[in-house]
Design a protein around this motif. Structure first.
Motif, PDB file in Angstrom:
ATOM      1  N   LEU A 149       9.790   7.712  -8.097  1.00 40.63           N
ATOM      2  CA  LEU A 149       9.012   7.419  -6.884  1.00 40.63           C
ATOM      3  C   LEU A 149       8.407   6.024  -6.831  1.00 40.63           C
ATOM      4  O   LEU A 149       8.395   5.441  -5.798  1.00 40.63           O
ATOM      5  CB  LEU A 149       8.249   8.445  -6.351  1.00 40.63           C
ATOM      6  CG  LEU A 149       9.062  10.199  -5.987  1.00 40.63           C
ATOM      7  CD1 LEU A 149       7.932  11.198  -5.688  1.00 40.63           C
ATOM      8  CD2 LEU A 149       9.837   9.687  -4.653  1.00 40.63           C
ATOM      9  N   ILE A 150       7.712   5.966  -7.814  1.00 41.81           N
ATOM     10  CA  ILE A 150       6.943   4.665  -7.862  1.00 41.81           C
ATOM     11  C   ILE A 150       7.668   3.382  -7.962  1.00 41.81           C
ATOM     12  O   ILE A 150       7.412   2.288  -7.201  1.00 41.81           O
ATOM     13  CB  ILE A 150       5.948   4.636  -8.875  1.00 41.81           C
ATOM     14  CG1 ILE A 150       5.009   5.841  -8.992  1.00 41.81           C
ATOM     15  CG2 ILE A 150       5.015   3.328  -9.309  1.00 41.81           C
ATOM     16  CD1 ILE A 150       4.171   6.096 -10.087  1.00 41.81           C
ATOM     17  N   GLN A 151       8.815   3.560  -8.594  1.00 39.25           N
ATOM     18  CA  GLN A 151       9.569   2.238  -8.781  1.00 39.25           C
ATOM     19  C   GLN A 151      10.327   1.887  -7.434  1.00 39.25           C
ATOM     20  O   GLN A 151      10.613   1.073  -6.893  1.00 39.25           O
ATOM     21  CB  GLN A 151      10.652   2.563  -9.683  1.00 39.25           C
ATOM     22  CG  GLN A 151      11.467   1.502 -10.109  1.00 39.25           C
ATOM     23  CD  GLN A 151      12.175   1.396 -11.521  1.00 39.25           C
ATOM     24  OE1 GLN A 151      12.073   2.360 -12.247  1.00 39.25           O
ATOM     25  NE2 GLN A 151      13.090   0.604 -11.917  1.00 39.25           N
ATOM     26  N   GLU A 152      10.757   3.268  -6.627  1.00 37.38           N
ATOM     27  CA  GLU A 152      11.323   3.055  -5.276  1.00 37.38           C
ATOM     28  C   GLU A 152      10.588   2.515  -4.288  1.00 37.38           C
ATOM     29  O   GLU A 152      10.914   1.759  -3.541  1.00 37.38           O
ATOM     30  CB  GLU A 152      11.965   4.554  -4.912  1.00 37.38           C
ATOM     31  CG  GLU A 152      13.186   4.722  -5.802  1.00 37.38           C
ATOM     32  CD  GLU A 152      13.485   6.439  -5.557  1.00 37.38           C
ATOM     33  OE1 GLU A 152      13.007   6.657  -4.596  1.00 37.38           O
ATOM     34  OE2 GLU A 152      14.476   6.797  -6.142  1.00 37.38           O
ATOM     35  N   ILE A 153       9.290   3.018  -4.066  1.00 34.01           N
ATOM     36  CA  ILE A 153       8.408   2.655  -3.148  1.00 34.01           C
ATOM     37  C   ILE A 153       7.872   1.354  -3.272  1.00 34.01           C
ATOM     38  O   ILE A 153       7.760   0.708  -1.933  1.00 34.01           O
ATOM     39  CB  ILE A 153       6.994   3.718  -3.202  1.00 34.01           C
ATOM     40  CG1 ILE A 153       7.471   5.163  -2.964  1.00 34.01           C
ATOM     41  CG2 ILE A 153       6.039   3.240  -2.411  1.00 34.01           C
ATOM     42  CD1 ILE A 153       6.437   6.422  -3.071  1.00 34.01           C
ATOM     43  N   PHE A 154       7.442   0.659  -4.480  1.00 35.31           N
ATOM     44  CA  PHE A 154       7.108  -0.507  -4.647  1.00 35.31           C
ATOM     45  C   PHE A 154       8.501  -1.479  -4.733  1.00 35.31           C
ATOM     46  O   PHE A 154       8.039  -2.799  -5.106  1.00 35.31           O
ATOM     47  CB  PHE A 154       6.182  -0.497  -5.751  1.00 35.31           C
ATOM     48  CG  PHE A 154       4.863   0.235  -5.281  1.00 35.31           C
ATOM     49  CD1 PHE A 154       3.862  -0.299  -4.398  1.00 35.31           C
ATOM     50  CD2 PHE A 154       4.607   1.420  -5.810  1.00 35.31           C
ATOM     51  CE1 PHE A 154       2.862   0.451  -4.148  1.00 35.31           C
ATOM     52  CE2 PHE A 154       3.501   2.237  -5.676  1.00 35.31           C
ATOM     53  CZ  PHE A 154       2.636   1.438  -4.808  1.00 35.31           C
ATOM     54  N   LEU A 155       9.461  -0.815  -4.758  1.00 35.46           N
ATOM     55  CA  LEU A 155      10.591  -1.811  -5.025  1.00 35.46           C
ATOM     56  C   LEU A 155      10.439  -2.512  -6.280  1.00 35.46           C
ATOM     57  O   LEU A 155      10.738  -4.047  -6.227  1.00 35.46           O
ATOM     58  CB  LEU A 155      11.041  -2.710  -3.842  1.00 35.46           C
ATOM     59  CG  LEU A 155      11.114  -2.193  -2.620  1.00 35.46           C
ATOM     60  CD1 LEU A 155      11.060  -3.264  -1.483  1.00 35.46           C
ATOM     61  CD2 LEU A 155      11.934  -1.207  -2.202  1.00 35.46           C
ATOM     62  N   ILE A 182       2.329   8.584  -2.013  1.00 35.24           N
ATOM     63  CA  ILE A 182       1.238   7.847  -2.682  1.00 35.24           C
ATOM     64  C   ILE A 182      -0.193   7.787  -1.912  1.00 35.24           C
ATOM     65  O   ILE A 182      -0.378   7.705  -0.578  1.00 35.24           O
ATOM     66  CB  ILE A 182       1.634   6.156  -2.457  1.00 35.24           C
ATOM     67  CG1 ILE A 182       2.761   6.129  -3.251  1.00 35.24           C
ATOM     68  CG2 ILE A 182       0.503   5.217  -2.951  1.00 35.24           C
ATOM     69  CD1 ILE A 182       2.819   5.955  -4.915  1.00 35.24           C
ATOM     70  N   THR A 183      -1.291   8.127  -2.606  1.00 32.35           N
ATOM     71  CA  THR A 183      -2.489   8.241  -2.076  1.00 32.35           C
ATOM     72  C   THR A 183      -3.345   7.072  -2.024  1.00 32.35           C
ATOM     73  O   THR A 183      -4.405   6.914  -1.413  1.00 32.35           O
ATOM     74  CB  THR A 183      -3.211   9.573  -2.658  1.00 32.35           C
ATOM     75  OG1 THR A 183      -3.463   9.294  -4.483  1.00 32.35           O
ATOM     76  CG2 THR A 183      -2.467  10.798  -2.393  1.00 32.35           C
ATOM     77  N   SER A 184      -2.982   6.047  -3.346  1.00 34.18           N
ATOM     78  CA  SER A 184      -3.940   4.756  -3.315  1.00 34.18           C
ATOM     79  C   SER A 184      -3.226   4.059  -4.389  1.00 34.18           C
ATOM     80  O   SER A 184      -2.641   4.319  -5.178  1.00 34.18           O
ATOM     81  CB  SER A 184      -5.322   5.045  -3.655  1.00 34.18           C
ATOM     82  OG  SER A 184      -5.328   5.605  -5.423  1.00 34.18           O
ATOM     83  N   PHE A 185      -3.352   2.714  -4.030  1.00 33.27           N
ATOM     84  CA  PHE A 185      -3.009   1.752  -5.206  1.00 33.27           C
ATOM     85  C   PHE A 185      -3.525   0.433  -4.979  1.00 33.27           C
ATOM     86  O   PHE A 185      -4.211   0.254  -3.953  1.00 33.27           O
ATOM     87  CB  PHE A 185      -1.183   1.616  -4.797  1.00 33.27           C
ATOM     88  CG  PHE A 185      -1.039   0.680  -3.830  1.00 33.27           C
ATOM     89  CD1 PHE A 185      -0.981  -0.678  -3.623  1.00 33.27           C
ATOM     90  CD2 PHE A 185      -0.724   1.551  -2.602  1.00 33.27           C
ATOM     91  CE1 PHE A 185      -0.464  -1.228  -2.404  1.00 33.27           C
ATOM     92  CE2 PHE A 185       0.008   0.990  -1.551  1.00 33.27           C
ATOM     93  CZ  PHE A 185      -0.224  -0.472  -1.574  1.00 33.27           C
TER      94      PHE A 185
END
Length: 446
Positions: A195-201, A245-248
């Motif tokens: 998910l992290i890799q997909e969300i942040f491309l 995603i709750t924060s980054f």
């Protein structure tokens, strides 16, 4: 008896008697010498015999010692920067300090598909640096997962030798930290990484490190770090039940960065507004309550910074104090550099909003009176910063507020000369019940 006139006072003996006495003396002397020699000889023989027996017994004793009494190779000095598995015979070449107890279950040489001990220690040191924490021991266990885990025991560097320490687990397959209980999360560690890799491309990251936060003092979350080109580019958290995603926070490179912003505040706010809708799938009842521009770099540098916007959740036309968003926008690229979503209270937790019975000035007076009682010497410098009606919606992590338990109150913020003189002043806060006038909460420290 005749006397010899030349030996006055002594008995006279014939010559033959003198010879007999001398002969007896010689025989006695020879016997004494013979006895002494015999004693010496016997002593030497006894010593030799006893020495042989003792040596044989000692050798037999050493060969029959239990394993616990023999020198152990399981306690060896190691260092986080030294390769542990060096030979096929299981011998280890390591630094002198600090000493780590290596369990018998830890393989003496690298195993295919499994993180080496050296790399697992490097993984531990990312969260627990060597200057602050000491590794006591390491073992290999599979009691939590179907796969193997390195189980470390650490303690703070300044703690006593009697400190038993605390456990830290590293996945022997991925090198990610393991937290007991993470297997119950709806979103697994591998799913979270995808998910992290997909969300942040993110294309071909060096590594996505992930850790489950199960602390009772905070909400459950997957904490992640993304590395690319040998540097950390993103850190953040992901909801383990929804995958949201709750924060980054993104790292902004200051190298060759221009001095002045490209975007103005209005353009940056539109980007932030749109991002909230895109990230949450629909418009939400929120209101922007604060905005500021934060330059980057050192105070004596001129580097373009970022805009920071704070949004409050709106319930029954009244803003929440906690629930909402904080978003930062890069003033040069327009990229979202920071994002923090706070949306923890269910709708039914809010009571029915009514007009406040307690007036604003009454609430301020109550807080001022409490402040003067707390620090009488600072009363003359007391200054009210703001006084607003808010939902007092802050509640302990993991707890779910009861239906109707969140009520409206006056939030009074103030400071004094001592607070204003600090490098990073934090205003004092007093909460006053809007219906009864009772002080619900009070934070005022010097």
């Amino acid at each position: 008896m005749n006397k010899n006139p030349r030996t006055l006072g002594g008995a006279y003996l014939p010559e033959r008697y003198k010879q007999q006495i001398e002969a007896k003396k010689r025989r006695r002397l020879i016997k004494k010498i013979a006895v002494i020699c015999a004693v010496i000889t016997i002593t030497i023989v006894v010593y030799v015999v006893l020495s042989g027996v003792l040596v044989g017994s000692l050798n037999q004793y050493l060969h029959t010692l239990p394993e616990s009494a023999e020198p152990s190779l399981e306690t060896l000095p190691v260092s986080s920067s030294t390769a542990f598995m060096t030979t096929m015979t299981g011998n280890m070449t390591v630094d002198v300090t600090p000493a780590i107890i290596i369990g018998t279950s830890v393989p003496a040489q690298p195993v295919s598909g499994m993180l080496s001990l050296n790399d697992s220690i490097a993984a531990v040191r990312q969260d627990y640096p060597e200057s602050m924490y000491t590794i006591i021991s390491v073992n290999l266990t599979d009691r939590f997962l179907n796969s193997s885990l390195y189980e470390f025991r650490l303690k703070k560097a300044e703690s006593s030798s009697a400190d038993p320490g605390f456990p830290v687990f590293i996945d022997a397959r991925t090198g990610d930290p393991y937290t007991p209980g993470q297997e119950s999360a709806r979103i697994s560690a591998d799913q979270a990484k995808n998910l992290i890799q997909e969300i942040f491309l993110i294309v071909n990251p060096d590594r996505i490190m992930i850790k489950y936060n199960n602390s009772p003092d905070s909400v459950k979350a997957w904490i992640f770090t993304v590395q690319h080109d040998s540097r950390t580019i993103i850190t953040g958290s992901l909801d383990p039940d929804t995958g949201q995603i709750t924060s980054f926070s993104r790292n902004i490179s200051l190298q060759s960065r221009q001095a002045d912003p490209v975007l103005d505040r209005s353009a940056a706010q539109k980007i932030a507004d749109r991002y909230i809708i895109d990230r949450n799938g629909a418009p939400l009842p929120i209101n922007m309550s604060a905005a500021r521009y934060d330059p980057l770099g050192f105070p004596n540098e001129s580097v373009a910074g970022q805009y920071v916007f704070v949004y409050n959740r709106i319930v029954q036309d009244i803003p929440c104090d906690y629930d909402g968003f904080t978003i930062s926008v890069d003033s040069v690229t327009g990229e979202i550099t920071e994002y923090n979503r706070r949306w923890t209270s269910p709708d039914n937790a809010f009571s029915v909003a009514v007009d406040p019975v307690v007036e604003r000035y009454e609430a301020i007076f109550s807080v001022q009176q409490r402040a003067q009682e707390t620090f009488p010497a600072s009363a003359s410098g007391l200054k009210i910063i703001s006084a607003e009606i808010r939902w007092e919606d802050m509640h302990p992590p993991r707890s779910i507020p009861r239906p109707g338990s969140i009520s409206i109150a006056w939030k009074i913020q103030f400071d004094d000369d001592i607070i204003r003189a600090k490098q990073w002043p934090v205003p004092a806060t007093g909460w006053v019940d809007a219906r009864t006038g009772k002080i619900l909460d009070f934070y005022y420290q010097h």
